[in-house]
Motif scaffolding. Sequence first.
Motif, PDB file in Angstrom:
ATOM      1  N   VAL A   3       1.330  -1.210  -0.299  1.00  0.00           N
ATOM      2  CA  VAL A   3      -0.282  -0.242  -0.459  1.00  0.00           C
ATOM      3  C   VAL A   3       1.099   0.777  -0.029  1.00  0.00           C
ATOM      4  O   VAL A   3       1.700   1.612   0.513  1.00  0.00           O
ATOM      5  CB  VAL A   3      -0.884   0.123   1.193  1.00  0.00           C
ATOM      6  N   ILE A  20       0.505  -5.275   3.885  1.00  0.00           N
ATOM      7  CA  ILE A  20       0.039  -5.260   4.393  1.00  0.00           C
ATOM      8  C   ILE A  20      -0.199  -6.838   4.209  1.00  0.00           C
ATOM      9  O   ILE A  20      -0.686  -6.866   2.838  1.00  0.00           O
ATOM     10  CB  ILE A  20      -1.380  -4.401   4.394  1.00  0.00           C
ATOM     11  N   GLU A  32      -8.248  -2.011   4.343  1.00  0.00           N
ATOM     12  CA  GLU A  32      -8.439  -0.832   4.942  1.00  0.00           C
ATOM     13  C   GLU A  32      -8.508  -1.149   6.361  1.00  0.00           C
ATOM     14  O   GLU A  32      -8.027   0.043   7.370  1.00  0.00           O
ATOM     15  CB  GLU A  32      -9.212   0.929   4.874  1.00  0.00           C
ATOM     16  N   LEU A  35      -5.154  -2.117   7.230  1.00  0.00           N
ATOM     17  CA  LEU A  35      -3.965  -1.182   7.837  1.00  0.00           C
ATOM     18  C   LEU A  35      -4.065  -0.927   8.624  1.00  0.00           C
ATOM     19  O   LEU A  35      -3.129  -0.041   9.480  1.00  0.00           O
ATOM     20  CB  LEU A  35      -4.312  -0.446   6.800  1.00  0.00           C
ATOM     21  N   ARG A  38      -3.342  -2.030  12.111  1.00  0.00           N
ATOM     22  CA  ARG A  38      -1.885  -1.822  11.935  1.00  0.00           C
ATOM     23  C   ARG A  38      -1.427  -1.036  12.425  1.00  0.00           C
ATOM     24  O   ARG A  38       0.045  -0.897  12.915  1.00  0.00           O
ATOM     25  CB  ARG A  38      -1.470  -2.790  11.010  1.00  0.00           C
ATOM     26  N   TYR A  39      -1.874  -0.091  12.357  1.00  0.00           N
ATOM     27  CA  TYR A  39      -0.836   1.476  12.232  1.00  0.00           C
ATOM     28  C   TYR A  39      -2.532   2.248  12.873  1.00  0.00           C
ATOM     29  O   TYR A  39      -2.818   3.258  11.776  1.00  0.00           O
ATOM     30  CB  TYR A  39      -0.685   2.237  11.295  1.00  0.00           C
TER      31      TYR A  39
END
Length: 79
Positions: A3, A20, A32, A35, A38-39
């Motif tokens: 990504v 990802i 999304e 993502l 993870r963040y």
Amino acid sequence: MKVLLFAAARQRVGTGAVEIDIALPASVAELEAALVARYPDISSLASTSRWAVDQCFVDASAMIHGTEEIALIPPVSGG
């Protein structure tokens, strides 16, 4: 899946691209969610950003298969 991140998303994550892990095919909404999991620092940003698949804006229901170029494009302002 790779990504690409731009502008504020890149600043918050600290890099211009992330990998990802997600089962494919998947929707952009699923990507999304992975993502943001993870963040978490980009949670509010992701909800106001646009997604591009192969350089075309798509909505959250668009399906990805793993060969596409995926990018998260945050809102921008200028003057």
